[in-house]
Design an enzyme around this catalytic site. Structure first.
Site: not given
Lengths: 276, 276
Positions: A17-18, A49-50, A80-82, A159, A191-193
């Site tokens: 992931d980023s 990366y987004g 990572c979605n991006t 975060e 998005c993974t967040h």
């Protein structure tokens, strides 16, 4: 170049992931496949990366993939979605082992389960601008209408750990209210967040909308794929987890443990000039 | 290495930042010194520097400084609080022309003007963790108490343009309320994004607290320094502005123009593998 190794069941699953967000995918993988070892790489020196252009993301992706291949992983999960949006082909071209992104699994479930034929998708600016979910959902069902919404504030809110804060509620209503008014019955967390904010996103979406968590969807696909390739680990010793990062940013451990849902015992900073 | 050029009044002022935030410093410079040409470099491919470790920031800083020196600037303004906090010495060592950071000017004004001897400082996680403002203020007045607060949500709120949004108000009260209760009378905006949210930050701080905008403070110091070194530009042709970036991220122009307060006519992406 293509490496010429053949994957073996005893090898680890590689995940990259980023940054730290992909740890929600690792969490889902550990829950679904507790016997599998995992090597995680988070490009924390170059996160996020987004907002970056796809040219830059594709260069980074090649380097991230190399980090995992050097660890002889048996498959690569692009958490990572991006990257899954704009550079999955880069990983597939480079990798001799199977590759799974986070877009397709969630897109398939959402397309299969929608009744109103309206699906909401939320993600970073980059993911939404790429239309990757729209394209993936339309491959399964071209009749579906997609309501897409970038939610750039969700990453820093996750975060900060503001998963039960009035400001987050206000922001979630602002982003998601208009999608609900348009009649969506599925909302893809692209998005993974976002799983960190699942409760508040769920409140804003209301009980008539089903949240599709791409981390869970991806773990299901990984399990099927390993079984199909006879790559499930059979050893009875406990699985091993390796966490690699390109930098150890402020609050990394605190944020990482929140995302992973368990302690981050050992985190190694890789030594590679590509990442500085 | 040190370049061996001697600065000349007709040359441009060089300004660099990790991304678009430094455009608020350019805006202040243009207002204060309308006759000066400016070369701006924003390392948009690697933004943000705030959460990154100081080792990584120092490597990036060397490369950013080189970009400006290659454009023969007559001075370098480090319009990035993170770099000014942890790597100003890197720029000073490398640059043959005068260097100004954004920490010292605001610190000096705040130290000089406080009556309650309590100064609030807000910034990114990296800036606050570095204690750079605390150290700089204490060099002027060791008797001052500093109340420091990282505000990681302000950067994405400024980039979203939510400068008049209820969620931003709530978040500002959450971050700034405790500082006000502790009796601060000065609040240093220790991040170049924060001037965008000045109104809401001012509301949260209340009328008894003076906001110190480091962009304005820095422009004043730059003006004095150029005059002192006989480096003020004397030509009567209009000043020229050059905007360089390492990537053109999503919404760059929209965000950049909001920060600069004017049109961004020409933006050049630099061609340098260090930044990809």
């Amino acid at each position: 170049m293509k490496h010429t190794v053949t994957p073996h069941p005893s090898q680890a699953i590689g995940v990259f992931d980023s940054g730290v967000g992909g740890l929600t995918v690792v969490r889902a993988l550990i829950k679904k496949l507790p016997n599998e070892s995992i090597v995680y790489f988070g490009d924390t020196a170059r996160v996020p990366y987004g907002p970056k252009s796809s040219d830059v993301v594709r260069v980074y992706t090649r380097q991230d993939t190399d980090v995992l291949l050097k660890h002889y992983v048996k498959m690569i999960v692009v958490a990572c979605n991006t990257v899954s949006s704009v550079a999955l082909d880069v990983v597939e071209k480079q990798s001799p082992v199977p590759v799974v992104g986070v877009i397709e699994p969630a897109a398939e479930i959402a397309a299969r389960r929608t009744r109103t034929k309206r699906i909401g998708v939320i993600g970073t600016l980059g993911t939404i601008a790429s239309s990757a979910y729209t394209k993936a959902i339309h491959r399964h069902d071209p009749s579906v209408t997609i309501e897409a919404q970038p939610c750039p504030l969700f990453v820093p809110l996750a975060e900060e750990g503001w998963d039960n804060h009035e400001a987050t509620r206000l922001i979630a209503r602002e982003y998601i209210g208009p999608l609900v008014e348009k009649g969506i019955d599925m909302l893809v967390l692209g998005c993974t967040h976002y799983p960190i904010l699942k409760n508040i996103i769920g409140e804003a979406a209301g009980s008539a909308v089903t949240l599709i968590d791409s981390a869970d969807a991806t773990a299901d696909v990984v399990a099927d794929l390993l079984a199909g390739h006879s790559l499930l680990r059979t050893e009875s010793e406990p699985a091993e987890y390796t966490f690699l990062v390109s930098d150890v940013p402020h609050k990394f451990r605190e944020i990482g443990e929140r995302f992973l849902g368990r302690r981050l015992d050992r985190v190694e900073k890789i030594d590679d000039t590509h990442f500085t």
